[in-house]
Enzyme design. Sequence first.
Site, PDB file in Angstrom:
ATOM      1  N   ARG A  30       4.063   5.275 -12.510  1.00 30.05           N
ATOM      2  CA  ARG A  30       5.043   6.201 -11.956  1.00 30.05           C
ATOM      3  C   ARG A  30       5.045   7.486 -12.779  1.00 30.05           C
ATOM      4  O   ARG A  30       4.716   7.477 -13.974  1.00 30.05           O
ATOM      5  CB  ARG A  30       6.440   5.591 -11.968  1.00 30.05           C
ATOM      6  CG  ARG A  30       6.598   4.386 -11.065  1.00 30.05           C
ATOM      7  CD  ARG A  30       8.006   3.829 -11.130  1.00 30.05           C
ATOM      8  NE  ARG A  30       8.222   2.781 -10.147  1.00 30.05           N
ATOM      9  CZ  ARG A  30       7.917   1.506 -10.317  1.00 30.05           C
ATOM     10  NH1 ARG A  30       7.357   1.129 -11.467  1.00 30.05           N
ATOM     11  NH2 ARG A  30       8.151   0.625  -9.387  1.00 30.05           N
ATOM     12  N   HIS A  52     -11.502  -5.661   0.035  1.00 27.76           N
ATOM     13  CA  HIS A  52     -12.047  -6.662   0.946  1.00 27.76           C
ATOM     14  C   HIS A  52     -11.170  -6.747   2.184  1.00 27.76           C
ATOM     15  O   HIS A  52      -9.984  -6.385   2.162  1.00 27.76           O
ATOM     16  CB  HIS A  52     -12.128  -8.028   0.262  1.00 27.76           C
ATOM     17  CG  HIS A  52     -13.230  -8.112  -0.737  1.00 27.76           C
ATOM     18  ND1 HIS A  52     -14.539  -8.359  -0.388  1.00 27.76           N
ATOM     19  CD2 HIS A  52     -13.227  -7.960  -2.091  1.00 27.76           C
ATOM     20  CE1 HIS A  52     -15.295  -8.364  -1.467  1.00 27.76           C
ATOM     21  NE2 HIS A  52     -14.522  -8.120  -2.523  1.00 27.76           N
ATOM     22  N   ASN A  71     -14.937   5.508 -23.527  1.00 29.21           N
ATOM     23  CA  ASN A  71     -14.821   4.647 -24.705  1.00 29.21           C
ATOM     24  C   ASN A  71     -15.301   3.220 -24.399  1.00 29.21           C
ATOM     25  O   ASN A  71     -15.677   2.910 -23.273  1.00 29.21           O
ATOM     26  CB  ASN A  71     -13.371   4.649 -25.211  1.00 29.21           C
ATOM     27  CG  ASN A  71     -13.288   4.548 -26.718  1.00 29.21           C
ATOM     28  OD1 ASN A  71     -14.124   3.925 -27.363  1.00 29.21           O
ATOM     29  ND2 ASN A  71     -12.258   5.152 -27.297  1.00 29.21           N
ATOM     30  N   THR A 124      -1.941   3.103  -8.551  1.00 26.18           N
ATOM     31  CA  THR A 124      -2.076   2.678  -7.161  1.00 26.18           C
ATOM     32  C   THR A 124      -1.911   3.820  -6.169  1.00 26.18           C
ATOM     33  O   THR A 124      -2.059   3.607  -4.970  1.00 26.18           O
ATOM     34  CB  THR A 124      -1.040   1.596  -6.825  1.00 26.18           C
ATOM     35  OG1 THR A 124       0.283   2.146  -6.999  1.00 26.18           O
ATOM     36  CG2 THR A 124      -1.213   0.373  -7.719  1.00 26.18           C
TER      37      THR A 124
END
Length: 201
Positions: free
Chosen positions: A192, A129, A99, A177
């Site tokens: 979660r 990094h 989208n 994550t």
Amino acid sequence: MNEVPQHGTGPTVRDLVAHLDTGAVLTAGSPLHEVMHHAAQHALRVTAELNSGYRTPDAVRDLLADLTGEPVEASVTLFPPFHCEFGRNLHLGARVFINMGCRFQDAGGITIGDDTLIGHGTTLTTLNHAEDPARRGDMIPAPVTIGRKVWIGASVTVVPGVTIGDGAIVGAGAVVTRDVPPDTIVAGVPARVIRATGYRA
């Protein structure tokens, strides 16, 4: 994979992708880093053309093929604007829908499986990094892999190294994550597990 035009001799985009796919550090200022900067100019040119006015679905796919250097299935749909800083490590399955307003940082590798839906404003990132301030320009690639029949809601961010399993759903605004199991709903910041979808992809 088609080569992005490059001046002089030395490593090619193909060499760069092979290096990135190993997960090895890309050293700031190295010849491969220079190749990345050159490839970015190609990606910026293609995406500027993609985003500069109306394009038919076929024209959008043609530009995606130019960006990625590989064929794009006729069943793929992308609604511009779309932003991508590299393109040559982006791999789209059949019947993928992307989208408006998505941002893909694909140098570390992005693979999106068949029948997956990417909500507007989603960001997929594949480079970290170095923590050492003296080496902050160095980049550590880690791919994002999205399985088949995944639904990613609006304004989701996926960080480097995450795999999202087949059939999963990621709620709008989530920051992913860690890996998402197949057939699971996740949401929140950080994302979660909420529950199983109850369906098998």
